[in-house]
Design a protein around this motif. Structure first.
Motif, PDB file in Angstrom:
ATOM      1  N   ASP A 136       0.623  -1.682  -0.366  1.00  0.00           N
ATOM      2  CA  ASP A 136      -0.299   0.021   0.086  1.00  0.00           C
ATOM      3  C   ASP A 136       0.840   1.275  -0.309  1.00  0.00           C
ATOM      4  N   ASP A 140       0.839   4.315  -2.865  1.00  0.00           N
ATOM      5  CA  ASP A 140       0.524   5.812  -2.423  1.00  0.00           C
ATOM      6  C   ASP A 140       1.330   6.521  -2.388  1.00  0.00           C
ATOM      7  N   GLU A 198      -8.504  -3.019  -3.419  1.00  0.00           N
ATOM      8  CA  GLU A 198      -6.987  -1.976  -3.656  1.00  0.00           C
ATOM      9  C   GLU A 198      -7.096  -1.577  -5.535  1.00  0.00           C
ATOM     10  N   GLN A 201     -10.208   0.462  -6.109  1.00  0.00           N
ATOM     11  CA  GLN A 201     -10.437   1.150  -5.585  1.00  0.00           C
ATOM     12  C   GLN A 201      -9.452   2.308  -6.854  1.00  0.00           C
TER      13      GLN A 201
HETATM   14 MG    MG Z   1      -3.598   2.936  -0.109  1.00  0.00          MG
END
Ligand code: MG
Ligand code: FPP
Ligand code: MG
Length: 378
Positions: A136, A140, A198, A201
């Motif tokens: 992640d 990100d 994910e 998203q």
């Molecule tokens: Mg994230």
């Protein structure tokens, strides 16, 4: 609330088991390369909240006095701790576990039991969670976590991704050694769900049953994504804990319902805190979601009051000034309150599930954790 609910300190119930978790995970992560060890162990050096292991251990206790299938007595505890071999020279790691701790179930004065397999499941759930965090933070481009430099900031993206892969591999090995096919199924499902969440998203669509791409309403999509990225791991870990304890299907499903709703509430609060709390308190960047182009619950609720948010959401807050404008509208709207209200609804569903289990200190502790979630600041 039941009258027999007492204030229980979870640390008193499962503190000893929880203390061992970090050291045990570290032993599961020995590899043939010292630097790989460093990368894979990076997020275990700081102070994690250990939410998932805590829940697994408390569910183990809370379900142990509920209805059981006739528990197979031939659990192969020794397989849990078989040394892990790697490399041509038959190097092994993981052969220095405390035998007494690992082969002896712990029993509370109410007769609630934690089996060695459930202790290992607690460690596995934290390893899967940490693997997802390593990936992640790369996705990100996040430079801090738990008030420390992220793995990608410290070692670069390539090593952070490989570190996450390695954690996942060792979690899978430990899982296989529990010798419980249903438990493997549950945890494999949640690993896939993490990736699906994910992906949801990144792309606002969901793969339907027919394999066709299906467009969900924006809020349904957000909740589905939230289940995938946070609810599933907690739900399946709680269910797997009950399964390892020999619970009936009904009890295992109660554990799942509890974990699912707690997970949804946890992420809703997380998405609220992204707007209300400073980076120093969070130990990771604040206000990160709008920067990443993400419209979470506070923005989606604000959109109902302020239709002018729509173009900003559609272009993922990519035009200069979008982020500030969206943030202001969220603060002016009831978006944050409505997010907390929805979290509260899921907390209530989580406690409703718990009250289907027999009363115990572990159940009281789980109720308290659920209620405290709504006032957490980090
Ligand atoms: Mg994230
Ligand atoms: C944190 O969310 C991230 C997750 C809960 C899941 C991330 C999952 C993947 C990257 C898929 C790969 C999965 C595995 C198992 C290797 P966030 O970014 O909203 O929270 P944060 O503020 O803590 O970064
Ligand atoms: Mg992140």
């Amino acid at each position: 609330k039941d009258s027999d609910d007492r204030i229980i300190d979870p640390a008193k119930l499962v503190g000893d088991d929880l203390k061992e978790i970090k050291a045990n995970i570290s032993k599961l992560l020995g590899s043939g390369h010292p630097f790989l060890n460093t990368v894979a162990r990076h997020y275990f050096s700081g102070e994690g909240k250990h939410v998932r292991p805590l829940l697994v251990l408390l569910i183990a206790q809370a379900t142990s006095i509920a209805d059981k299938k006739s528990l197979a007595s031939n659990i192969d505890y020794k397989s849990i701790d078989t040394p892990i071999s790697h490399g041509l020279k038959n190097i092994t790691t993981n052969d220095v576990f405390d035998r007494k701790l690992h082969y002896t179930p712990s029993v509370t004065d109410q007769g609630c039991i934690i089996l060695p397999t459930q202790r290992r499941l607690a460690e596995i759930s934290e390893m899967i969670h940490t693997a997802s965090l390593l990936h992640d933070d790369v996705i990100d481009a996040s430079m801090t976590r738990r008030n420390l430099p992220s793995a990608n900031a410290s070692f670069g993206n390539k090593m952070a991704v490989l570190g996450g892969d390695f954690l996942l591999a060792r979690a899978s090995l430990a899982l296989a050694r529990l010798r419980n096919a249903e438990c493997i199924e549950l945890m494999a499902t949640c690993i896939a769900n993490l990736v699906e969440g994910e992906f949801m998203q990144l792309r606002n669509t969901k793969e339907g049953e027919s394999g066709k791409v299906k467009k969900l309403s924006t809020f349904d999509h957000y909740m589905e994504k939230t289940y995938m990225k946070t609810g599933s791991l907690i739900a399946q870990s709680c269910k797997a804990s009950a399964v390892l304890g020999g619970s009936t299907k009904e009890v295992a499903n109660i554990a799942y319902d509890f974990g699912k709703n707690l997970g949804l509430a946890f992420q809703l609060v997380d998405d609220m805190l992204d707007f209300t709390v400073t980076a120093a308190e969070l130990g990771k960047p604040a206000g990160a979601d709008l920067k990443l182009g993400l419209a979470t619950a506070p923005v989606l609720f604000a959109w109902e009051e302020y239709p002018e948010l729509e173009p900003l959401i559609k272009r993922k807050f990519s035009v200069k000034g979008d982020e500030e404008k969206a943030r202001d509208l969220v603060y002016q709207s009831d978006g944050l309150k409505k997010t907390l209200d929805l979290a509260q609804i899921h907390c209530k569903l989580a406690t409703d599930a718990l009250y289907k289990l027999p009363a115990s200190d572990a159940r009281s502790a789980l109720v308290q954790i659920t209620e405290k979630l709504l006032t957490r600041r980090s």
